[in-house]
Design a protein around this motif. Structure first.
Motif, PDB file in Angstrom:
ATOM      1  N   PRO A   1      20.258   5.415  11.167  1.00 23.21           N
ATOM      2  CA  PRO A   1      18.844   5.801  11.044  1.00 23.21           C
ATOM      3  C   PRO A   1      18.498   7.074  11.808  1.00 23.21           C
ATOM      4  N   ILE A   2      19.067   7.237  13.008  1.00 23.40           N
ATOM      5  CA  ILE A   2      18.769   8.440  13.776  1.00 23.40           C
ATOM      6  C   ILE A   2      19.300   9.679  13.062  1.00 23.40           C
ATOM      7  N   GLN A   3      20.529   9.605  12.523  1.00 25.28           N
ATOM      8  CA  GLN A   3      21.090  10.749  11.816  1.00 25.28           C
ATOM      9  C   GLN A   3      20.286  11.084  10.565  1.00 25.28           C
ATOM     10  N   PHE A   4      19.950  10.058   9.788  1.00 22.04           N
ATOM     11  CA  PHE A   4      19.156  10.297   8.584  1.00 22.04           C
ATOM     12  C   PHE A   4      17.789  10.880   8.951  1.00 22.04           C
ATOM     13  N   GLY A   5      17.190  10.369   9.999  1.00 19.37           N
ATOM     14  CA  GLY A   5      15.876  10.874  10.404  1.00 19.37           C
ATOM     15  C   GLY A   5      15.914  12.318  10.845  1.00 19.37           C
ATOM     16  N   VAL A   6      16.872  12.664  11.703  1.00 17.27           N
ATOM     17  CA  VAL A   6      16.991  14.054  12.179  1.00 17.27           C
ATOM     18  C   VAL A   6      17.315  14.990  11.017  1.00 17.27           C
ATOM     19  N   PHE A   7      18.228  14.575  10.145  1.00 18.07           N
ATOM     20  CA  PHE A   7      18.580  15.397   8.991  1.00 18.07           C
ATOM     21  C   PHE A   7      17.371  15.592   8.068  1.00 18.07           C
ATOM     22  N   GLY A   8      16.571  14.535   7.876  1.00 18.88           N
ATOM     23  CA  GLY A   8      15.377  14.650   7.044  1.00 18.88           C
ATOM     24  C   GLY A   8      14.346  15.591   7.641  1.00 18.88           C
ATOM     25  N   ILE A   9      14.196  15.572   8.965  1.00 14.63           N
ATOM     26  CA  ILE A   9      13.245  16.482   9.614  1.00 14.63           C
ATOM     27  C   ILE A   9      13.704  17.928   9.458  1.00 14.63           C
ATOM     28  N   LEU A  10      15.018  18.193   9.563  1.00  8.38           N
ATOM     29  CA  LEU A  10      15.530  19.543   9.341  1.00  8.38           C
ATOM     30  C   LEU A  10      15.267  20.009   7.910  1.00  8.38           C
ATOM     31  N   ILE A  11      15.454  19.104   6.956  1.00 10.03           N
ATOM     32  CA  ILE A  11      15.154  19.450   5.555  1.00 10.03           C
ATOM     33  C   ILE A  11      13.666  19.744   5.396  1.00 10.03           C
ATOM     34  N   PHE A  12      12.826  18.974   6.090  1.00  7.68           N
ATOM     35  CA  PHE A  12      11.384  19.216   6.018  1.00  7.68           C
ATOM     36  C   PHE A  12      11.032  20.611   6.538  1.00  7.68           C
ATOM     37  N   LEU A  13      11.673  21.037   7.625  1.00  7.97           N
ATOM     38  CA  LEU A  13      11.405  22.377   8.160  1.00  7.97           C
ATOM     39  C   LEU A  13      11.813  23.455   7.164  1.00  7.97           C
ATOM     40  N   VAL A  14      12.966  23.285   6.540  1.00  8.28           N
ATOM     41  CA  VAL A  14      13.411  24.261   5.541  1.00  8.28           C
ATOM     42  C   VAL A  14      12.469  24.252   4.341  1.00  8.28           C
ATOM     43  N   TRP A  15      12.096  23.052   3.888  1.00  9.96           N
ATOM     44  CA  TRP A  15      11.180  22.939   2.760  1.00  9.96           C
ATOM     45  C   TRP A  15       9.827  23.589   3.078  1.00  9.96           C
ATOM     46  N   SER A  16       9.339  23.387   4.297  1.00  8.71           N
ATOM     47  CA  SER A  16       8.060  23.977   4.687  1.00  8.71           C
ATOM     48  C   SER A  16       8.108  25.495   4.643  1.00  8.71           C
ATOM     49  N   TRP A  17       9.265  26.058   4.910  1.00 13.22           N
ATOM     50  CA  TRP A  17       9.399  27.518   4.921  1.00 13.22           C
ATOM     51  C   TRP A  17       9.437  28.074   3.502  1.00 13.22           C
ATOM     52  N   TYR A  18      10.128  27.382   2.592  1.00 14.21           N
ATOM     53  CA  TYR A  18      10.333  27.899   1.231  1.00 14.21           C
ATOM     54  C   TYR A  18       9.507  27.151   0.176  1.00 14.21           C
ATOM     55  N   SER A  19       8.613  26.294   0.588  1.00 13.19           N
ATOM     56  CA  SER A  19       7.861  25.481  -0.365  1.00 13.19           C
ATOM     57  C   SER A  19       7.006  26.356  -1.283  1.00 13.19           C
ATOM     58  N   PRO A  20       6.970  26.050  -2.586  1.00 14.65           N
ATOM     59  CA  PRO A  20       6.124  26.827  -3.501  1.00 14.65           C
ATOM     60  C   PRO A  20       4.632  26.612  -3.268  1.00 14.65           C
ATOM     61  N   CYS A  21       4.264  25.489  -2.667  1.00 11.30           N
ATOM     62  CA  CYS A  21       2.865  25.240  -2.335  1.00 11.30           C
ATOM     63  C   CYS A  21       2.668  25.377  -0.828  1.00 11.30           C
ATOM     64  N   LYS A  22       1.432  25.369  -0.414  1.00  8.71           N
ATOM     65  CA  LYS A  22       1.145  25.520   1.007  1.00  8.71           C
ATOM     66  C   LYS A  22       1.666  24.312   1.774  1.00  8.71           C
ATOM     67  N   SER A  23       2.524  24.563   2.750  1.00  4.54           N
ATOM     68  CA  SER A  23       3.163  23.471   3.486  1.00  4.54           C
ATOM     69  C   SER A  23       2.162  22.792   4.414  1.00  4.54           C
ATOM     70  N   LEU A  24       2.442  21.519   4.709  1.00  8.86           N
ATOM     71  CA  LEU A  24       1.561  20.774   5.596  1.00  8.86           C
ATOM     72  C   LEU A  24       1.540  21.356   6.996  1.00  8.86           C
ATOM     73  N   VAL A  25       2.712  21.711   7.506  1.00 13.46           N
ATOM     74  CA  VAL A  25       2.832  22.356   8.811  1.00 13.46           C
ATOM     75  C   VAL A  25       3.247  23.795   8.551  1.00 13.46           C
TER      76      VAL A  25
END
Length: 631
Positions: A352-376
């Motif tokens: 769970p810790i690995q999946f969670g940390v990996f998911g947060i990293l994906i969220f940061l990348v997604w927030s940077w390149y997201s086609p819509c306005k990112s939440l953060v």
């Protein structure tokens, strides 16, 4: 207001004569009227676009000059703010003229209200926001001191008890940026009323439940509802108040949190001592009803953005919300049950810790390149000052949450003669000191030259105070506790207004909303991590300490699993025996490690504070809009 809107407004006024137009102006508009008699019988153009240099022999009027309007008539600050918002958000689809006329009518009505008497609806809205923040502050500070009583009543283990706090905070953290985005889709008022209803429903479930499952459900709903209260309170103030007056209203909302921080532990202690802990949640209901009525009938808040509903909903970062929520919850689950429940080397912990940390990293990348306005919003967040500020806000949240949840636990086992109310009073040394320095720093932080020094000095006091907490023992006296508490509380009191001021000062005027949401997100994320990390450290260290006391492994595991009900049992024992002393010393030793980790994190934040640079002077929103139009 855009040029097209001005042109449309001008064209609608061309048929009016000069005398009729002047007759229809209000007195405060006439103060800003500049004109000269033209040589021709009729002026070429009655209204003109703003010009940097006045044209001689022309009839010109600029009632939308908000900067001069603010300096010349402070009683019209709300009108200036509404017109300024309109100038930044006017539509170009042909409906701008209609929208501008409607808003100008609303402005004139509000201005007339203020001339004829007190704008009671505006102040009722401010009172509603004050009560709302006070309720959330009470909810955050009354609960920790009552956790042993709740765990004993509902027969909950240490993991479920800590998740009473974690479930609320993780729901706040994940829903906070989402509701800030949805307030553009549906408007401020509908979102605030809907989430207030969810918060009241969660309070009702938590108050009547007879199991920890129901309590966790209620706390989660409370967190979802509170997720809009944190950012929207400041965003509403930003909508209704000019930048010059925002400091006053920010201070008013800060007073609500000061009152909650000081009185919350005493209220929670009284309710726990009288075994009426359910009133911690019942008290939210009448306050929520009052706030709902005030907002529904009095609040004139920012409406939804122009456009069709479905395109606006598609522009919300739903994928980012699901990714952030799922990753954070999974990571926190693995973190909190690691130790006696599941060994650190277990798959149930690591995965769970690995999946969670990996998911947060994906969220940061997604927030940077997201086609819509990112939440953060991460655009521009890589500047050293912003990174240091957001990191400091997160560490601040971690340390404050650790203090709220583990200082009462220390007094529970170290000062067993104290009643719950006396424990709440003993916490005055920390909460009152924090409130006093927060008030002083609120005014000192208004000077940009002092902020960098304040933030470094504040972190130094926090490092010193949390490091000194490691010397607290079962035999430590009241004077020693007060002297130690003052250091960390003074440091936190300095940091609260200073970090917030730096976070807003490093943003451009049009990015105020992004700065508010980002700052609130990282601060609540830190509070969530503070409870989760503290819970993990406490369980693991308590298990180790009990084994050192030569307790059998099976008994030590049982004691850790029932750590909060055990506190009640230890407090009820009237005789001093060796086992009671050993258990109390084991608790204090486990909490001591939390202070060590807090001191290290505070030291890291102090080093990050040296990367904070002096911010550039901000332009007011009115000046920013005027500069764009004149350019």
């Amino acid at each position: 207001m855009s040029r097209s809107q001005r042109s449309s407004f001008n064209s609608s006024s061309e048929d009016l004569g000069a005398a009729q137009f002047i007759t229809n102006l209000l007195p405060h508009q006439l103060q800003h009227l500049q004109f000269s008699v033209p040589e021709k019988d009729e002026p070429e153009q009655f209204l003109e676009r703003p010009r940097q240099v006045p044209v001689p022999k022309r009839f010109t009027i600029d009632p939308l000059d908000l900067a001069r309007l603010k300096e010349g008539a402070n009683q019209h600050t709300r009108k200036a703010s509404l017109i300024s918002w309109l100038s930044r958000n006017g539509s170009d689809d042909g409906s701008g003229s209609r929208i501008s006329v409607d808003w100008l009518k609303e402005v004139e009505r509000a201005a007339a209200e203020k001339v004829n008497g007190l704008d009671w609806k505006f102040h009722a809205t401010g009172a509603a926001l004050f009560i709302l923040n006070l309720v959330v502050a009470w909810d955050a500070t009354t609960l920790p001191i009552a956790l042993p009583t709740i765990a004993t009543t509902l027969k909950g283990g240490v993991l479920e008890t800590f998740w009473v706090g974690v479930s609320f905070l993780v729901a706040v953290t994940c829903s906070l940026p989402l509701f800030a985005a949805l307030s553009h889709v549906f408007g401020r008022k509908p979102i605030l009323l809907a989430t207030l209803t969810v918060f009241a429903l969660g309070s009702l479930i938590a108050a009547v439940t007879g199991s920890f499952t129901g309590l966790l459900l209620g706390r989660t709903l409370q967190g979802i509802g509170a997720g809009s209260i944190y950012p929207l309170s400041n965003l509403i103030v930003s909508d209704l108040i000019t930048h010059a007056d925002r400091k006053k209203w920010s201070g008013i909302l800060g007073v609500a949190w000061v009152i909650g921080a000081v009185s919350g532990p005493v209220i929670g202690g009284f309710l726990a001592q009288s075994e009426q802990w359910r009133w911690i949640f019942w008290l939210n209901l009448p306050c929520s009803i009052v706030v709902f009525i005030l907002l529904a009938f009095c609040a004139r808040l920012r409406p939804a953005a122009a456009g069709a509903l479905l395109p606006k909903l598609r522009n919300v970062d739903w994928f980012g919300f699901v990714l952030l929520s799922g990753s954070l919850i999974v990571a926190l689950l693995g973190l909190t049950w690691a130790g006696p429940l599941h060994p650190w080397a277990s798959v149930r912990t690591i995965l769970p810790i690995q999946f969670g940390v990996f998911g947060i990293l994906i969220f940061l990348v997604w927030s940077w390149y997201s086609p819509c306005k990112s939440l953060v919003c991460l655009e521009g967040s890589w500047e050293p000052t912003k990174l240091a500020t957001y990191f400091g806000a997160m560490i601040q949240g971690i340390i404050v949450s650790a203090a709220l949840y583990f200082l009462p636990l220390y007094f529970d086992v170290a000062k067993r003669s104290y009643t719950f109310v006396e424990i709440g009073i003993a916490l005055f040394a920390w909460s009152v000191s924090l409130a006093i320095l927060a008030a002083i720093s609120f005014f000192a932080a208004s000077g940009t030259s002092l902020r960098r020094g304040l933030i470094r000095f504040g972190w130094f006091l926090v490092v010193l105070g949390t490091a000194l907490m490691t010397v607290l023992k079962r035999e430590s006296g009241t004077i020693m506790w007060i002297c130690i508490a003052v250091f960390s509380a003074f440091g936190m009191g300095i940091l609260y207004p200073t970090i917030s001021a730096i976070a807003l000062s490093t943003s451009r005027c049009e990015d105020d909303e992004t700065a508010v949401v980002n700052f609130a997100f990282f601060q609540t994320l830190g509070q969530t991590l503070g409870v989760a990390i503290g819970a993990s450290i406490f369980q693991n260290e308590l298990y180790k300490q009990l084994l050192k006391k030569t307790l059998p492994e099976r008994i030590a595991y049982r004691y850790v699993k029932n750590a909060f009900p055990l506190v009640t049992i230890v407090r009820d024992l009237t005789t001093e025996d060796e086992l009671k002393t050993q258990v109390a010393d084991a608790y204090i030793a486990a909490i001591r490690v939390i202070w060590v980790v807090s001191a290290v994190l505070a030291g890291a934040a102090m080093l990050a504070g040296f990367f904070v640079r002096r911010p550039h002077p901000r332009k007011s929103k009115e000046g920013e809009a005027a500069a764009k139009e004149l350019g």
